[in-house]
Design a protein around this motif. Structure first.
Motif, PDB file in Angstrom:
ATOM      1  N   ASP A   1      34.440 162.016  61.129  1.00 37.00           N
ATOM      2  CA  ASP A   1      33.866 160.866  60.434  1.00 37.00           C
ATOM      3  C   ASP A   1      32.920 161.358  59.347  1.00 37.00           C
ATOM      4  O   ASP A   1      32.256 162.389  59.501  1.00 37.00           O
ATOM      5  CB  ASP A   1      33.100 159.974  61.406  1.00 37.00           C
ATOM      6  CG  ASP A   1      34.021 159.253  62.378  1.00 37.00           C
ATOM      7  OD1 ASP A   1      35.193 159.064  62.019  1.00 37.00           O
ATOM      8  OD2 ASP A   1      33.563 158.889  63.472  1.00 37.00           O
ATOM      9  N   GLY A   2      32.853 160.612  58.239  1.00 35.25           N
ATOM     10  CA  GLY A   2      31.943 160.990  57.163  1.00 35.25           C
ATOM     11  C   GLY A   2      30.515 160.604  57.494  1.00 35.25           C
ATOM     12  O   GLY A   2      30.230 159.453  57.803  1.00 35.25           O
ATOM     13  N   ASP A   3      29.617 161.581  57.447  1.00 34.33           N
ATOM     14  CA  ASP A   3      28.218 161.303  57.764  1.00 34.33           C
ATOM     15  C   ASP A   3      27.286 161.562  56.591  1.00 34.33           C
ATOM     16  O   ASP A   3      26.238 160.942  56.469  1.00 34.33           O
ATOM     17  CB  ASP A   3      27.764 162.119  58.970  1.00 34.33           C
ATOM     18  CG  ASP A   3      28.044 163.618  58.792  1.00 34.33           C
ATOM     19  OD1 ASP A   3      28.646 164.001  57.759  1.00 34.33           O
ATOM     20  OD2 ASP A   3      27.663 164.396  59.680  1.00 34.33           O
ATOM     21  N   ASN A   4      27.673 162.487  55.691  1.00 37.64           N
ATOM     22  CA  ASN A   4      26.805 162.842  54.581  1.00 37.64           C
ATOM     23  C   ASN A   4      27.597 163.092  53.303  1.00 37.64           C
ATOM     24  O   ASN A   4      28.784 163.424  53.337  1.00 37.64           O
ATOM     25  CB  ASN A   4      26.016 164.117  54.910  1.00 37.64           C
ATOM     26  CG  ASN A   4      24.945 163.910  55.946  1.00 37.64           C
ATOM     27  OD1 ASN A   4      23.891 163.342  55.667  1.00 37.64           O
ATOM     28  ND2 ASN A   4      25.211 164.363  57.164  1.00 37.64           N
ATOM     29  N   PHE A   5      26.913 162.948  52.184  1.00 40.93           N
ATOM     30  CA  PHE A   5      27.401 163.327  50.867  1.00 40.93           C
ATOM     31  C   PHE A   5      26.675 164.618  50.503  1.00 40.93           C
ATOM     32  O   PHE A   5      25.482 164.768  50.806  1.00 40.93           O
ATOM     33  CB  PHE A   5      27.071 162.224  49.864  1.00 40.93           C
ATOM     34  CG  PHE A   5      27.172 162.624  48.420  1.00 40.93           C
ATOM     35  CD1 PHE A   5      28.379 162.977  47.858  1.00 40.93           C
ATOM     36  CD2 PHE A   5      26.030 162.626  47.608  1.00 40.93           C
ATOM     37  CE1 PHE A   5      28.471 163.339  46.521  1.00 40.93           C
ATOM     38  CE2 PHE A   5      26.110 162.983  46.273  1.00 40.93           C
ATOM     39  CZ  PHE A   5      27.328 163.334  45.729  1.00 40.93           C
ATOM     40  N   TYR A   6      27.376 165.567  49.874  1.00 43.52           N
ATOM     41  CA  TYR A   6      26.786 166.881  49.633  1.00 43.52           C
ATOM     42  C   TYR A   6      26.801 167.261  48.159  1.00 43.52           C
ATOM     43  O   TYR A   6      27.784 167.047  47.455  1.00 43.52           O
ATOM     44  CB  TYR A   6      27.557 167.951  50.418  1.00 43.52           C
ATOM     45  CG  TYR A   6      27.504 167.745  51.917  1.00 43.52           C
ATOM     46  CD1 TYR A   6      26.424 168.206  52.673  1.00 43.52           C
ATOM     47  CD2 TYR A   6      28.539 167.078  52.578  1.00 43.52           C
ATOM     48  CE1 TYR A   6      26.382 168.007  54.041  1.00 43.52           C
ATOM     49  CE2 TYR A   6      28.504 166.882  53.951  1.00 43.52           C
ATOM     50  CZ  TYR A   6      27.415 167.346  54.681  1.00 43.52           C
ATOM     51  OH  TYR A   6      27.371 167.139  56.033  1.00 43.52           O
ATOM     52  N   VAL A   7      25.699 167.845  47.717  1.00 44.15           N
ATOM     53  CA  VAL A   7      25.563 168.376  46.363  1.00 44.15           C
ATOM     54  C   VAL A   7      25.253 169.860  46.476  1.00 44.15           C
ATOM     55  O   VAL A   7      24.365 170.269  47.228  1.00 44.15           O
ATOM     56  CB  VAL A   7      24.424 167.659  45.600  1.00 44.15           C
ATOM     57  CG1 VAL A   7      24.178 168.345  44.260  1.00 44.15           C
ATOM     58  CG2 VAL A   7      24.754 166.191  45.398  1.00 44.15           C
ATOM     59  N   ILE A   8      25.997 170.671  45.748  1.00 39.34           N
ATOM     60  CA  ILE A   8      25.846 172.125  45.833  1.00 39.34           C
ATOM     61  C   ILE A   8      24.743 172.608  44.894  1.00 39.34           C
ATOM     62  O   ILE A   8      24.745 172.308  43.703  1.00 39.34           O
ATOM     63  CB  ILE A   8      27.169 172.829  45.484  1.00 39.34           C
ATOM     64  CG1 ILE A   8      28.251 172.452  46.508  1.00 39.34           C
ATOM     65  CG2 ILE A   8      26.984 174.347  45.448  1.00 39.34           C
ATOM     66  CD1 ILE A   8      29.640 172.918  46.114  1.00 39.34           C
ATOM     67  N   ASP A   9      23.824 173.365  45.462  1.00 37.58           N
ATOM     68  CA  ASP A   9      22.759 174.004  44.679  1.00 37.58           C
ATOM     69  C   ASP A   9      23.187 175.437  44.351  1.00 37.58           C
ATOM     70  O   ASP A   9      23.074 175.893  43.217  1.00 37.58           O
ATOM     71  CB  ASP A   9      21.451 173.995  45.470  1.00 37.58           C
ATOM     72  CG  ASP A   9      20.260 174.438  44.641  1.00 37.58           C
ATOM     73  OD1 ASP A   9      20.462 175.063  43.574  1.00 37.58           O
ATOM     74  OD2 ASP A   9      19.111 174.176  45.041  1.00 37.58           O
ATOM     75  N   SER A  10      23.672 176.140  45.350  1.00 36.59           N
ATOM     76  CA  SER A  10      24.136 177.515  45.153  1.00 36.59           C
ATOM     77  C   SER A  10      25.123 177.863  46.261  1.00 36.59           C
ATOM     78  O   SER A  10      25.259 177.151  47.256  1.00 36.59           O
ATOM     79  CB  SER A  10      22.952 178.490  45.172  1.00 36.59           C
ATOM     80  OG  SER A  10      22.299 178.452  46.442  1.00 36.59           O
ATOM     81  N   GLY A  11      25.838 178.989  46.076  1.00 36.51           N
ATOM     82  CA  GLY A  11      26.790 179.434  47.078  1.00 36.51           C
ATOM     83  C   GLY A  11      28.228 179.159  46.691  1.00 36.51           C
ATOM     84  O   GLY A  11      28.509 178.528  45.668  1.00 36.51           O
ATOM     85  N   LYS A  12      29.118 179.624  47.532  1.00 34.21           N
ATOM     86  CA  LYS A  12      30.546 179.459  47.286  1.00 34.21           C
ATOM     87  C   LYS A  12      31.175 178.778  48.498  1.00 34.21           C
ATOM     88  O   LYS A  12      30.908 179.160  49.641  1.00 34.21           O
ATOM     89  CB  LYS A  12      31.190 180.832  47.052  1.00 34.21           C
ATOM     90  CG  LYS A  12      32.588 180.802  46.479  1.00 34.21           C
ATOM     91  CD  LYS A  12      33.023 182.220  46.115  1.00 34.21           C
ATOM     92  CE  LYS A  12      34.402 182.260  45.483  1.00 34.21           C
ATOM     93  NZ  LYS A  12      34.795 183.631  45.100  1.00 34.21           N
TER      94      LYS A  12
END
Length: 364
Positions: free
Chosen positions: A141-152
């Motif tokens: 189930d979808g619980d969060n929306f994510y925005v990438i700051d750094s990483g791969k």
């Protein structure tokens, strides 16, 4: 059938977003897999898209770097939720600055006003992600929306022969919104392949702020576009399609929006003046002139060069703070076909006006 059933209720700025998130709305279940942002069609199983809509969808998916599977679910209705106190997660000044810098590059946040963006930043939580960590898993189930700051982060989708990597986010991007918007399971698995940091926004706040804001903004765009004279040949469905892909740009007083002589390319736009006023500047025999004519709310500019493919024939400078709705070349050519006749009729008039300026005194 409206294109809105296919596209999310926002538009993406290709200049600010290098990689369009393969949303974790289509996540494959895999451990040690990469995040995939496969953008999905939010189409009803009972509706069949026409050829133009399918072509628009293909172009939209291409701009987002990966194609999403279909999401056979109803769009989340933001009016179903009651307003409740917003979540606030304490942050340092450095965290706020980093998050603001990241947010400025995210298409999904482009339509938020300053207060709404502040509320989103307040609610986001910083998460340190290690190699092999699974951020989202296909089927969950979808619980969060994510925005990438750094990483791969690698995106995987389950196939008959096992998980297949379909996309990689490298220090930029966002994912996870489709499951929140359409109440569907994750459509892909996202796995970290280089240590980094992401920001998460909980489901409730995402809907409470972002979905509502974008739905409201789209409605405002539709109402505005219906007042634009040059679009008088578009029906309600066509107006809705334009509103779905129109992006908003703001300019400070004295800022150049279009520069005379600039060549038309994939990053060129047509502009619809939503608020504020602009002046038309011409360089005639090396001398800068300013037309008495003032561009005002409801007027369109920049379309002549997009039609003729010739360089910009004038410079447009904001005379006060202005807000414009813009369409890129692709959207212009796909959606404004019914308006081309009116635009072509105006080309001769524009040419006459420009030629007349060379013979008249123009205010400096």
């Amino acid at each position: 059938m409206k294109l809105k059933k296919f596209l999310p209720c926002w538009s993406k700025d290709k200049n600010t977003e290098k990689q369009a998130e393969p949303e974790t709305e289509h996540e494959p279940s895999i451990k040690n897999s990469k995040i995939s942002n496969t953008q999905s069609n939010a189409s009803s199983v009972d509706d069949e898209p026409d050829e133009e809509e399918l072509e628009m969808l293909r172009k939209y998916q291409a701009k987002n770097s990966a194609g999403r599977k279909s999401v056979a679910a109803e769009r989340y209705n933001p009016e179903d939720d009651d307003d409740e106190p917003l979540k606030i997660v304490p942050k340092s000044d450095d965290q706020r600055k980093r998050l603001k810098d990241v947010s400025d590059k995210i298409m999904l946040l482009n339509r938020l006003d300053e207060e709404q963006l502040t509320n989103v930043i307040n609610a986001m939580e910083e998460r340190k992600i290690q190699v092999d960590d699974i951020v989202i898993k296909q089927g969950d189930d979808g619980d969060n929306f994510y925005v990438i700051d750094s990483g791969k982060y690698d995106v995987y989708i389950n196939k008959e022969n096992g998980p297949e990597q379909v996309f990689t986010y490298d220090d930029a991007g966002f994912f996870g919104e489709l499951a929140l918007m359409y109440n569907t399971p994750r459509a892909a698995t996202v796995k970290c392949s280089k240590n980094g940091t992401i920001w998460s926004l909980d489901r409730k706040t995402f809907r409470q702020i972002i979905v509502k804001a974008n739905a409201k903004k789209r409605s405002q765009y539709e109402a505005f576009l219906q007042t634009v004279e040059i679009l008088q040949n578009l029906d309600e469905n066509e107006i809705s399609k334009v509103a779905d892909v129109m992006e908003e740009k703001k300019y400070k007083a004295g800022e150049t929006i279009i520069k005379q002589g600039d060549e038309i390319d994939a990053d060129s736009h047509v502009y619809f003046l939503i608020s504020g006023t602009c002046k038309i500047h011409l360089n005639i025999d090396g001398e800068e002139k300013v037309l008495d004519k003032v561009l005002q709310s409801g007027q369109c500019f920049g379309e002549v060069a997009l039609i003729t493919k010739a360089p910009r024939n004038a410079t447009i400078i904001s005379s006060e703070d202005v807000k414009c709705g813009v369409l890129d070349v692709s959207a212009f050519e796909r959606l404004l076909g019914p308006c081309k006749e009116i635009m072509n009729r105006n080309i001769d008039k524009y040419e006459e006006e420009l030629n007349a300026l060379k013979e008249l005194k123009i205010s400096d």
